[in-house]
Design a protein around this motif. Structure first.
Motif, PDB file in Angstrom:
ATOM      1  N   VAL A  53       0.856  -1.195   0.000  1.00  7.96           N
ATOM      2  CA  VAL A  53       0.000   0.000   0.000  1.00  7.96           C
ATOM      3  C   VAL A  53       0.890   1.242   0.000  1.00  7.96           C
ATOM      4  O   VAL A  53       1.738   1.405   0.881  1.00  7.96           O
ATOM      5  N   GLY A  54       0.687   2.100  -0.983  1.00 11.01           N
ATOM      6  CA  GLY A  54       1.391   3.374  -1.046  1.00 11.01           C
ATOM      7  C   GLY A  54       0.534   4.492  -0.501  1.00 11.01           C
ATOM      8  O   GLY A  54      -0.646   4.591  -0.845  1.00 11.01           O
ATOM      9  N   ILE A  55       1.106   5.317   0.345  1.00 13.14           N
ATOM     10  CA  ILE A  55       0.399   6.464   0.919  1.00 13.14           C
ATOM     11  C   ILE A  55       1.128   7.728   0.474  1.00 13.14           C
ATOM     12  O   ILE A  55       2.330   7.873   0.724  1.00 13.14           O
ATOM     13  N   VAL A  56       0.422   8.640  -0.187  1.00 11.00           N
ATOM     14  CA  VAL A  56       0.989   9.922  -0.608  1.00 11.00           C
ATOM     15  C   VAL A  56       0.327  10.999   0.220  1.00 11.00           C
ATOM     16  O   VAL A  56      -0.902  11.136   0.211  1.00 11.00           O
ATOM     17  N   TYR A  57       1.129  11.780   0.947  1.00 13.24           N
ATOM     18  CA  TYR A  57       0.548  12.753   1.873  1.00 13.24           C
ATOM     19  C   TYR A  57       1.440  13.972   1.976  1.00 13.24           C
ATOM     20  O   TYR A  57       2.567  14.002   1.466  1.00 13.24           O
ATOM     21  N   GLU A  58       0.912  14.991   2.644  1.00 16.28           N
ATOM     22  CA  GLU A  58       1.594  16.272   2.714  1.00 16.28           C
ATOM     23  C   GLU A  58       2.281  16.435   4.073  1.00 16.28           C
ATOM     24  O   GLU A  58       2.676  15.462   4.686  1.00 16.28           O
ATOM     25  N   ALA A  59       2.414  17.655   4.521  1.00 19.01           N
ATOM     26  CA  ALA A  59       3.277  17.966   5.670  1.00 19.01           C
ATOM     27  C   ALA A  59       2.629  17.615   7.006  1.00 19.01           C
ATOM     28  O   ALA A  59       2.410  18.474   7.860  1.00 19.01           O
ATOM     29  N   ARG A  60       2.340  16.325   7.212  1.00 17.34           N
ATOM     30  CA  ARG A  60       1.746  15.874   8.470  1.00 17.34           C
ATOM     31  C   ARG A  60       2.483  14.636   8.946  1.00 17.34           C
ATOM     32  O   ARG A  60       2.123  13.501   8.611  1.00 17.34           O
ATOM     33  N   PRO A  61       3.534  14.812   9.737  1.00 12.40           N
ATOM     34  CA  PRO A  61       4.327  13.656  10.169  1.00 12.40           C
ATOM     35  C   PRO A  61       3.543  12.610  10.949  1.00 12.40           C
ATOM     36  O   PRO A  61       3.936  11.444  10.971  1.00 12.40           O
ATOM     37  N   ASN A  62       2.452  13.025  11.590  1.00 11.01           N
ATOM     38  CA  ASN A  62       1.658  12.026  12.309  1.00 11.01           C
ATOM     39  C   ASN A  62       1.114  10.965  11.371  1.00 11.01           C
ATOM     40  O   ASN A  62       0.898   9.808  11.762  1.00 11.01           O
ATOM     41  N   VAL A  63       0.889  11.341  10.096  1.00 14.58           N
ATOM     42  CA  VAL A  63       0.395  10.376   9.118  1.00 14.58           C
ATOM     43  C   VAL A  63       1.420   9.268   8.891  1.00 14.58           C
ATOM     44  O   VAL A  63       1.059   8.113   8.640  1.00 14.58           O
ATOM     45  N   THR A  64       2.701   9.600   8.989  1.00 11.79           N
ATOM     46  CA  THR A  64       3.754   8.597   8.826  1.00 11.79           C
ATOM     47  C   THR A  64       3.553   7.455   9.814  1.00 11.79           C
ATOM     48  O   THR A  64       3.624   6.274   9.448  1.00 11.79           O
ATOM     49  N   VAL A  65       3.285   7.794  11.055  1.00 12.64           N
ATOM     50  CA  VAL A  65       3.106   6.776  12.093  1.00 12.64           C
ATOM     51  C   VAL A  65       1.763   6.073  11.945  1.00 12.64           C
ATOM     52  O   VAL A  65       1.675   4.842  12.011  1.00 12.64           O
TER      53      VAL A  65
END
Length: 417
Positions: free
Chosen positions: A123-135
């Motif tokens: 699963v690929g996740i493309v996201y912006e400047a929200r480091p919480n999304v990384t976790v």
């Protein structure tokens, strides 16, 4: 699987993720849960390391004139790191969807039929400047048996690199394979490669602003679950209780303005007598109001609104205000300008509530409650990848079950056709 030579930037990471996915899909729940707990502990233990990287990102973004709302999303502090670690621990407590039987039956010919939840794979996740999304993304993918390819923004690259280093090291020590969580390069070309990786990547989920989502949907050659922007509305019916309306509208708009479930437009029935009081409450809270003629007549703090205001996801202390003739007019406004994310009604009339919930087309509909509740954690799902505003496969908060597909397992006793 052949070498991914056509993906020079991400090919090595994709191959590691595919190899990891074959292992992850077979892991028992207790192994995955132990890894999530270890990842949470490691984040807390290495908070200073993460915050040092984040401070460099925030400083660089501020020097480039990044808007305050984006800086807020980018910035981490010790409580926020503790919060994302807690979200991983919440995932441990949630049921593992892998292996769940969605439905089953015994066919007339004696075959046993079961539809079973299985991981997507990579699963690929493309996201912006929200480091919480990384976790959040890493945790959700791993609990649901998927390998995660994370492509965050360049503005958060130092932070994301530190986070993924912490998460990967802890996960591998706990028994997860190398490649379970991969951070992709933070340049535009890496997104293009990810979107072209058909046959190598099983699913891509974009999470961010309209331009990012539109690019992913437009260019993707791999399956996409589309998360959408949040042009959310609160409609105050003529039957609404004044105190309830004020509480719901203020919380929907001001609780946290930089997120997709913050309300952007207030629709008010023309027979609501407390409109001036409601607008005063918003203005006193620091909200800039952009309204139609009727709203401007009700309060001198309201500035003129244009069609651009009705269409805008402000993500700021701004709100559009329109006075409507009736509930059908409110539904017409939402149908034209809404993004299908979250719509709310404040009303005491059962018939008005029924008409609104039946007539509005959105992933979530709130009745006498703030739009801010559209959230996987608030719904009891734990962390989420985002809010899906499409209608295929998944809609609303994308939690653990939404990160699985299904396989039909058919069991016979030597049956032939």
């Amino acid at each position: 699987m052949s070498d991914v030579v056509e993906l020079p930037l991400i090919g090595a990471a994709v191959l590691r993720a595919r190899a990891a996915a074959r292992v992850l899909r077979t892991l028992p729940t207790d192994v995955k849960d132990a890894a999530l707990a270890a990842m949470a502990d490691a984040l807390v233990e290495r908070t200073d390391e993460v915050l040092a990287a984040n401070a460099l990102d925030v400083e660089a973004a501020a020097a480039e004139g990044t808007p305050a709302s984006v800086l807020d999303r980018l910035r981490l502090d010790a409580p926020r790191v503790a919060g994302v670690a807690a979200a991983l621990r919440e995932l441990v407590a949630l049921p593992d969807p892998v292996g769940d039987v969605v439905r089953g039956s015994r066919l007339p010919n004696g075959l046993e039929l079961r539809q079973v939840r299985v991981p997507f794979g990579v699963v690929g996740i493309v996201y912006e400047a929200r480091p919480n999304v990384t976790v959040d993304a890493a945790g959700l993918c791993l609990k649901s048996g998927n390998a995660a390819l994370l492509r965050g923004s360049a503005s958060a690259y130092r932070t994301n690199t530190a986070l993924v280093a912490v998460l990967s090291e802890a996960a591998q020590k706990a028994g997860l394979p190398e490649g379970s969580v991969e951070l992709l390069p933070a340049d535009r070309a890496s997104v293009g490669e990810l979107l072209r990786a058909r046959g190598h990547v099983d699913l891509v989920i974009p999470r961010g602003g309209a331009s990012l989502i539109q690019r992913v949907v437009r260019e993707a050659q791999v399956p996409v679950i589309e998360t959408g922007v949040g042009n959310c509305h609160v409609y105050v019916d003529a039957s609404a209780d004044p105190a309830t309306a004020e509480a719901v509208v203020l919380n929907s708009k001001t609780h946290r303005v930089s997120v997709c479930n913050s309300a952007e437009t207030l629709l008010v029935h023309r027979d609501v007598p407390f409109l001036p009081r409601l607008l005063s409450a918003l203005a006193d809270a620091g909200v800039t109001l952009h309204g139609d003629d009727a709203a401007r007549a009700a309060h001198d703090a309201v500035v003129p609104a244009t069609d651009e205001d009705w269409a805008t996801e402000y993500l700021s202390m701004d709100m559009a205000v329109r006075v409507v003739d009736d509930l059908p007019a409110a539904l017409d406004h939402v149908a034209r300008w809404g993004s299908g994310h979250t719509e709310a009604i404040v009303a005491d009339s059962a018939s008005a509530i029924t008409a609104f919930t039946a007539g509005v087309d959105a992933a979530a509909v709130m009745v006498n409650a703030s739009t801010r509740f559209t959230d996987g954690g608030e719904f009891g799902f734990g962390a989420e990848i985002g809010i899906s505003t499409q209608k295929l496969h998944a809609r609303g908060p994308l939690g653990l079950p939404e990160l699985t597909s299904t396989t039909y397992v058919v069991t016979g006793s030597g049956h032939t056709r």
